[in-house]
Each structure stands twice: as structure tokens, then as C-alpha cells.
Design a protein around this motif. Structure first.
Motif, PDB file in Angstrom:
ATOM      1  N   ALA A  31       0.833  -1.205   0.000  1.00 58.01           N
ATOM      2  CA  ALA A  31       0.000   0.000   0.000  1.00 58.01           C
ATOM      3  C   ALA A  31       0.865   1.252   0.000  1.00 58.01           C
ATOM      4  CB  ALA A  31      -0.940  -0.002   1.197  1.00 58.01           C
ATOM      5  N   LEU A  32       1.887   1.254   0.834  1.00 58.96           N
ATOM      6  CA  LEU A  32       2.782   2.420   0.883  1.00 58.96           C
ATOM      7  C   LEU A  32       3.463   2.626  -0.471  1.00 58.96           C
ATOM      8  CD1 LEU A  32       4.426   1.893   4.392  1.00 58.96           C
ATOM      9  CD2 LEU A  32       2.420   3.292   3.796  1.00 58.96           C
ATOM     10  N   GLY A  33       3.840   1.531  -1.127  1.00 62.67           N
ATOM     11  CA  GLY A  33       4.442   1.635  -2.447  1.00 62.67           C
ATOM     12  C   GLY A  33       3.481   2.185  -3.484  1.00 62.67           C
ATOM     13  N   ILE A  34       2.215   1.794  -3.387  1.00 63.29           N
ATOM     14  CA  ILE A  34       1.214   2.320  -4.316  1.00 63.29           C
ATOM     15  C   ILE A  34       1.086   3.832  -4.153  1.00 63.29           C
ATOM     16  CG2 ILE A  34      -1.263   2.348  -4.841  1.00 63.29           C
ATOM     17  CD1 ILE A  34      -1.286  -0.668  -4.242  1.00 63.29           C
ATOM     18  N   PHE A  35       1.061   4.299  -2.915  1.00 65.08           N
ATOM     19  CA  PHE A  35       0.958   5.746  -2.689  1.00 65.08           C
ATOM     20  C   PHE A  35       2.180   6.477  -3.263  1.00 65.08           C
ATOM     21  CE2 PHE A  35      -1.502   4.514   1.362  1.00 65.08           C
ATOM     22  CZ  PHE A  35      -2.651   4.320   0.621  1.00 65.08           C
ATOM     23  N   ALA A  36       3.355   5.922  -3.039  1.00 64.35           N
ATOM     24  CA  ALA A  36       4.566   6.548  -3.570  1.00 64.35           C
ATOM     25  C   ALA A  36       4.559   6.533  -5.095  1.00 64.35           C
ATOM     26  CB  ALA A  36       5.806   5.820  -3.043  1.00 64.35           C
ATOM     27  N   GLY A  37       4.115   5.420  -5.679  1.00 66.15           N
ATOM     28  CA  GLY A  37       4.049   5.336  -7.136  1.00 66.15           C
ATOM     29  C   GLY A  37       3.044   6.306  -7.732  1.00 66.15           C
ATOM     30  N   ALA A  38       1.938   6.488  -7.026  1.00 62.55           N
ATOM     31  CA  ALA A  38       0.939   7.445  -7.505  1.00 62.55           C
ATOM     32  C   ALA A  38       1.513   8.851  -7.548  1.00 62.55           C
ATOM     33  CB  ALA A  38      -0.299   7.398  -6.610  1.00 62.55           C
ATOM     34  N   MET A  39       2.237   9.228  -6.501  1.00 60.38           N
ATOM     35  CA  MET A  39       2.816  10.568  -6.472  1.00 60.38           C
ATOM     36  C   MET A  39       3.906  10.731  -7.537  1.00 60.38           C
ATOM     37  SD  MET A  39       1.139  12.379  -4.410  1.00 60.38           S
ATOM     38  CE  MET A  39       2.243  13.800  -4.433  1.00 60.38           C
ATOM     39  N   ARG A  40       4.595   9.648  -7.861  1.00 59.55           N
ATOM     40  CA  ARG A  40       5.660   9.742  -8.850  1.00 59.55           C
ATOM     41  C   ARG A  40       5.140   9.768 -10.274  1.00 59.55           C
ATOM     42  NH1 ARG A  40       8.133  10.470 -12.523  1.00 59.55           N
ATOM     43  NH2 ARG A  40      10.282   9.873 -13.090  1.00 59.55           N
ATOM     44  N   TRP A  41       4.103   8.988 -10.576  1.00 59.64           N
ATOM     45  CA  TRP A  41       3.762   8.764 -11.976  1.00 59.64           C
ATOM     46  C   TRP A  41       2.431   9.349 -12.429  1.00 59.64           C
ATOM     47  CZ3 TRP A  41       7.741   7.598 -14.699  1.00 59.64           C
ATOM     48  CH2 TRP A  41       8.784   6.829 -14.150  1.00 59.64           C
ATOM     49  N   LEU A  42       1.540   9.693 -11.515  1.00 63.72           N
ATOM     50  CA  LEU A  42       0.258  10.261 -11.940  1.00 63.72           C
ATOM     51  C   LEU A  42       0.417  11.714 -12.378  1.00 63.72           C
ATOM     52  CD1 LEU A  42      -2.303   8.967  -9.294  1.00 63.72           C
ATOM     53  CD2 LEU A  42      -2.282   8.409 -11.739  1.00 63.72           C
ATOM     54  N   ALA A  43      -0.353  12.092 -13.398  1.00 68.74           N
ATOM     55  CA  ALA A  43      -0.445  13.502 -13.766  1.00 68.74           C
ATOM     56  C   ALA A  43      -1.063  14.276 -12.606  1.00 68.74           C
ATOM     57  CB  ALA A  43      -1.291  13.655 -15.023  1.00 68.74           C
ATOM     58  N   PRO A  44      -0.738  15.550 -12.461  1.00 63.86           N
ATOM     59  CA  PRO A  44      -1.326  16.338 -11.368  1.00 63.86           C
ATOM     60  C   PRO A  44      -2.851  16.258 -11.373  1.00 63.86           C
ATOM     61  CG  PRO A  44       0.436  17.561 -12.424  1.00 63.86           C
ATOM     62  CD  PRO A  44       0.216  16.337 -13.274  1.00 63.86           C
ATOM     63  N   GLY A  45      -3.412  15.903 -10.240  1.00 64.61           N
ATOM     64  CA  GLY A  45      -4.861  15.817 -10.106  1.00 64.61           C
ATOM     65  C   GLY A  45      -5.473  14.531 -10.606  1.00 64.61           C
ATOM     66  N   ALA A  46      -4.685  13.630 -11.218  1.00 67.07           N
ATOM     67  CA  ALA A  46      -5.221  12.355 -11.697  1.00 67.07           C
ATOM     68  C   ALA A  46      -5.508  11.436 -10.520  1.00 67.07           C
ATOM     69  CB  ALA A  46      -4.241  11.704 -12.668  1.00 67.07           C
ATOM     70  N   PRO A  47      -6.507  10.557 -10.635  1.00 64.54           N
ATOM     71  CA  PRO A  47      -6.938   9.778  -9.471  1.00 64.54           C
ATOM     72  C   PRO A  47      -6.192   8.459  -9.282  1.00 64.54           C
ATOM     73  CG  PRO A  47      -8.441   9.386 -11.282  1.00 64.54           C
ATOM     74  CD  PRO A  47      -7.439  10.404 -11.769  1.00 64.54           C
ATOM     75  N   LEU A  48      -5.968   8.127  -8.028  1.00 69.73           N
ATOM     76  CA  LEU A  48      -5.653   6.771  -7.599  1.00 69.73           C
ATOM     77  C   LEU A  48      -6.935   6.226  -6.991  1.00 69.73           C
ATOM     78  CD1 LEU A  48      -3.991   4.299  -6.655  1.00 69.73           C
ATOM     79  CD2 LEU A  48      -3.318   5.666  -4.651  1.00 69.73           C
ATOM     80  N   ILE A  49      -7.405   5.097  -7.510  1.00 67.85           N
ATOM     81  CA  ILE A  49      -8.674   4.514  -7.063  1.00 67.85           C
ATOM     82  C   ILE A  49      -8.394   3.159  -6.427  1.00 67.85           C
ATOM     83  CG2 ILE A  49     -10.971   3.746  -7.767  1.00 67.85           C
ATOM     84  CD1 ILE A  49     -10.754   5.705 -10.146  1.00 67.85           C
ATOM     85  N   LEU A  50      -8.773   3.016  -5.167  1.00 68.98           N
ATOM     86  CA  LEU A  50      -8.618   1.768  -4.428  1.00 68.98           C
ATOM     87  C   LEU A  50      -9.992   1.159  -4.204  1.00 68.98           C
ATOM     88  CD1 LEU A  50      -6.142   2.935  -1.630  1.00 68.98           C
ATOM     89  CD2 LEU A  50      -5.552   1.853  -3.812  1.00 68.98           C
ATOM     90  N   TYR A  51     -10.136  -0.103  -4.555  1.00 74.21           N
ATOM     91  CA  TYR A  51     -11.405  -0.816  -4.352  1.00 74.21           C
ATOM     92  C   TYR A  51     -11.174  -2.002  -3.436  1.00 74.21           C
ATOM     93  CZ  TYR A  51     -15.349  -3.939  -5.272  1.00 74.21           C
ATOM     94  OH  TYR A  51     -16.430  -4.773  -5.125  1.00 74.21           O
ATOM     95  N   GLY A  52     -12.117  -2.245  -2.545  1.00 77.48           N
ATOM     96  CA  GLY A  52     -12.056  -3.436  -1.708  1.00 77.48           C
ATOM     97  C   GLY A  52     -12.741  -3.234  -0.384  1.00 77.48           C
ATOM     98  N   PRO A  53     -12.587  -4.181   0.536  1.00 76.89           N
ATOM     99  CA  PRO A  53     -13.153  -4.034   1.883  1.00 76.89           C
ATOM    100  C   PRO A  53     -12.249  -3.164   2.749  1.00 76.89           C
ATOM    101  CG  PRO A  53     -12.020  -6.136   1.712  1.00 76.89           C
ATOM    102  CD  PRO A  53     -11.922  -5.480   0.349  1.00 76.89           C
ATOM    103  N   PHE A  54     -12.867  -2.387   3.611  1.00 75.91           N
ATOM    104  CA  PHE A  54     -12.136  -1.545   4.559  1.00 75.91           C
ATOM    105  C   PHE A  54     -12.840  -1.590   5.905  1.00 75.91           C
ATOM    106  CE2 PHE A  54     -11.165   0.251   0.421  1.00 75.91           C
ATOM    107  CZ  PHE A  54      -9.830   0.622   0.507  1.00 75.91           C
ATOM    108  N   HIS A  55     -12.071  -1.418   6.973  1.00 73.89           N
ATOM    109  CA  HIS A  55     -12.674  -1.083   8.259  1.00 73.89           C
ATOM    110  C   HIS A  55     -12.846   0.435   8.313  1.00 73.89           C
ATOM    111  CE1 HIS A  55     -12.302  -5.135   9.458  1.00 73.89           C
ATOM    112  NE2 HIS A  55     -11.049  -5.113   9.885  1.00 73.89           N
ATOM    113  N   ARG A  56     -13.791   0.900   9.147  1.00 78.37           N
ATOM    114  CA  ARG A  56     -14.046   2.330   9.289  1.00 78.37           C
ATOM    115  C   ARG A  56     -13.916   2.722  10.757  1.00 78.37           C
ATOM    116  NH1 ARG A  56     -16.760   4.827   5.055  1.00 78.37           N
ATOM    117  NH2 ARG A  56     -15.654   6.626   5.941  1.00 78.37           N
ATOM    118  N   GLU A  57     -12.885   3.510  11.057  1.00 80.82           N
ATOM    119  CA  GLU A  57     -12.662   4.036  12.409  1.00 80.82           C
ATOM    120  C   GLU A  57     -12.695   2.924  13.462  1.00 80.82           C
ATOM    121  OE1 GLU A  57     -15.611   7.126  12.653  1.00 80.82           O
ATOM    122  OE2 GLU A  57     -14.217   8.584  11.785  1.00 80.82           O
TER     123      GLU A  57
END
Length: 212
Positions: free
Chosen positions: A127-153
């Protein structure tokens, strides 16, 4: 959207068949109209084959860590009827690797990134690598979209998610459903990403849209 029969050399994924249509609606709403979308952890290849047809003229770049899954992606692509658009050839990508080493420089800047059902079945450094990769390779303002189950608070979204999380952690203590507010969003913020939308999805899943 997806062929009824599993082609030779391909793997099947019932969950990908079920979630393709609701996911596509999110992608159509969130992605820019052109450019290359990087899919991290493309699995069997169902989504790559289905989404490229609906999202053309965008280009779709599927990735996987194993040769078996990259072969499955190629097999699903091969049965698309001409002249249907096709995803790019699948590439090997370990999202936990140094972002500078990701094999996407020829497609940069990316117009979007999608990761479906990945961060809970992989160690947290993915997950941390995905965030770093998004900041490196996405155009400014382009979305990173994560799908799946999550816990909430600190709370599970369903009994099924609770059982699934426990099963993952029994298999490997590094795995498990991530808490959106306590883990995912703080780590994304540290990388430079902020949530712009959180979409509720079928079967107690979420689509989390992050932008830098």
C-alpha cells in the motif's frame, strides 16, 4: 462485458465478474477522458479485458507480479473480438519496489491508477508503495482509485468482513483488511494524497478516490 466462457490459459474470478459493472461506473465518472490508466494487481485479467472496451480511447496497462497471472491477462485479451480495443501487454510490477523502478516511464504521466482487492491481501508496504508510485507517476490531479473491503474508524463494515479479516490474518499476520480512517488515509496523506470521493459499493466494499 466479459466472455461467458473462460478461455484456454486463463484463470476465472467470479468476484471480478460481479464487481466489473459497478466499478466501471466509478471509473467513467472519475477518470480523465484520455491517457493511460495503470492497473496494479490485475489478477486474472477480467477487468483489463472488460474496461478497455468501455473506456477507449484511454489506454489500459495491466500489471501483475507472477507470470501465471500475466499469462491469464493475455489470454483474456486474446479472445476480445476484432476490432475491439485491447489493453496493453501486461507488465511485471511489484508495487512495493522503488517507484522510480516501476516499468511505466513510457506511459507517463499516467491519467489514472486502479488497484482492486490488493492492499488487504498484501503486506502493508505494498500500500505504501502504491501511494509513492501514484505521487511519482500520476499527472497532477489524476486519481488513484482503491477498491475493496475496509474497516471504518476501528469498526468492521460487516460480519463477513470480520470473518474474512480473521482468515487473512491467520494465513499471514502481515495481511488483513485495512482501516480507512486510521491507516489508509493517514498514510496516503503522508505521501501527498487526499481523498476526493468515497463511494459505497456492493458487498460491503468501498471505492476510495485519492488525488495529489
Amino acid at each position: 462485458m466479459i466472455a461467458a466462457e473462460t478461455p484456454d490459459g486463463a484463470m476465472d474470478a467470479p468476484a471480478a465478474r460481479r464487481n466489473a459493472r459497478p466499478l466501471l461506473a466509478i471509473l467513467q465518472a472519475e477518470l480523465p477522458p484520455t491517457g493511460t490508466v495503470l492497473e496494479i494487481g490485475s489478477g486474472t485479467g477480467h477487468h483489463a479485458a472488460a474496461f478497455i472496451q468501455a473506456l477507449h480511447p484511454r489506454r489500459w496497462l495491466p500489471t501483475e507480479t507472477t507470470r501465471e497471472r500475466r499469462d491469464s491477462i493475455a489470454a483474456w485479451t486474446a479472445v476480445l473480438p476484432p476490432p475491439a480495443p485491447r489493453p496493453m501487454a501486461p507488465r511485471a510490477l511489484d508495487a512495493s519496489a522503488d517507484a522510480e523502478a516501476w516499468p511505466v516511464a513510457d506511459c507517463a504521466p499516467l491519467s489514472g491508477m486502479l488497484s482492486v482487492n490488493v492492499i488487504h491481501i498484501a503486506p502493508w508496504n505494498v500500500a505504501l508503495g502504491i501511494f509513492a508510485g501514484a505521487m511519482r507517476w500520476l499527472a497532477p490531479g489524476a486519481p488513484l482509485i482503491l477498491y475493496g473491503p475496509f474497516h471504518r474508524e476501528g469498526r468492521s463494515m460487516s460480519d463477513g468482513n470480520t470473518a474474512f479479516d480473521a482468515d487473512l490474518r491467520r494465513q499471514d499476520a502481515r495481511l488483513g483488511i485495512r482501516d480507512l480512517e486510521r491507516d489508509v488515509l493517514p498514510a496516503a496523506a503522508e505521501a501527498g494524497l487526499a481523498p476526493t470521493a468515497i463511494h459505497e459499493m456492493p458487498a460491503n466494499n468501498l471505492c476510495v478516490v485519492l488525488r495529489g
